[in-house]
Design an enzyme around this catalytic site. Structure first.
Site, short mmCIF file in Angstrom:
data_model
loop_
_atom_site.label_atom_id
_atom_site.label_comp_id
_atom_site.label_asym_id
_atom_site.label_seq_id
_atom_site.Cartn_x
_atom_site.Cartn_y
_atom_site.Cartn_z
CD GLU A 275 -6.59 1.91 7.51
OE1 GLU A 275 -5.97 0.93 7.94
OE2 GLU A 275 -6.16 2.63 6.58
CD GLU B 258 -2.47 1.33 2.72
OE1 GLU B 258 -3.52 1.99 2.79
OE2 GLU B 258 -1.97 0.73 3.70
#
Length: 272
Positions: free
Chosen positions: A246, A143
């Protein structure tokens, strides 16, 4: 149709961890994800998720010494034994839990360090990790993370991550496209979704508002456009991943709770 996973490390912090799973189910989530669950007995986590009929979309591999500021081991010089241990631990936990994927954090680039050497180490270790993941039947993700939240993180841009995944060529190694980080670094997250999702290299999405990392319906992120693009492309290509929520709830107090900030998700559900 989009599938949303509640990130239990961010949402429902007004509740004990296992109770967050129950709350996620009550709020209509189909899955859950979290950062580092390793202090929780895996059987307790698995049983609670199964009791609620949910799936575990993602967990993170151990990142090294988080309290000391470490943010992953995959690119750090001299840390290969610890990196391999972290992957083996993560895959064992994921397999026992039934988690679909494991996020492998790259680590920070020390001041003055050779970035190309760090990228090369990162690639070698990811290749090995992907082989272990394939044997366990678990997908791995990497990521890009924005430098405002995590200064000196090795991986910042989508093109960097996709180049690494393409070069390694492992079917179970994918890019985790966090719309929050992407918008903060590159802007126009909708265009980024349309550019990268059709490549087949995106394994997981995450979402939060920009710039405050709260609910997606506040701030600069075109969350409706981004989710519509994911839905459209998924329908056309058969992509079956998750959108992980998130973010830090702006109404995450004990008195009101995370659920009060989910009007954006309920509005989406009502249209489907």
């Amino acid at each position: 149709m989009l599938r949303f996973a509640a990130n239990l490390s961010f949402l429902y912090q007004e509740l004990p961890f296992l109770a967050r799973i129950d709350a996620a189910k009550a709020d209509g989530f189909e899955g859950v994800e979290c950062l580092f669950p390793y202090d929780l007995p895996v059987a307790e986590f698995r049983d609670r998720v199964e009791d609620q009929g949910l799936r575990v979309a993602l967990i993170n591999a151990p990142p090294g010494d988080w309290a000391a500021g470490e943010r992953g081991l995959a690119s750090l010089e001299g840390r290969e034994p610890e990196f391999r241990d972290s992957i083996e631990r993560a895959l064992a936990y994921a397999s026992a839990l039934g988690a679909e994927r494991v996020h492998v954090m790259a680590g920070l680039l020390p001041a003055g360090a050779d970035r190309e050497a760090a990228i090369a180490r990162y690639g070698r270790r990811l290749r090995w990790a992907a082989e272990q993941g394939a044997q366990a039947g678990v997908e791995l993700t990497i990521e890009p993370i924005n430098p405002f939240d995590m200064p000196d993180y090795l991986l910042k841009r989508q093109d960097e991550a996709h180049a690494i995944v393409e070069r390694i060529g492992a079917p179970n190694l994918k890019v985790q496209l966090d719309l929050y980080h992407c918008e903060r670094v590159e802007g126009d997250a909708v265009a980024q979704v349309r550019r990268w999702l059709p490549t087949g290299r995106v394994g997981h999405f995450q979402i939060a508002g920009v710039p405050d990392r709260q609910e997606p319906d506040q701030g600069a992120l075109d969350w409706r456009g981004a989710l519509a693009a994911i839905d459209e492309i998924s329908t056309a290509t058969g992509w079956e991943g998750w959108v992980g929520c998130e973010y830090r709830p702006r109404r995450g107090s004990v008195e009101r709770g995370t659920s009060h900030g989910l009007a954006w998700l309920r509005a989406l559900a009502s249209k489907n």
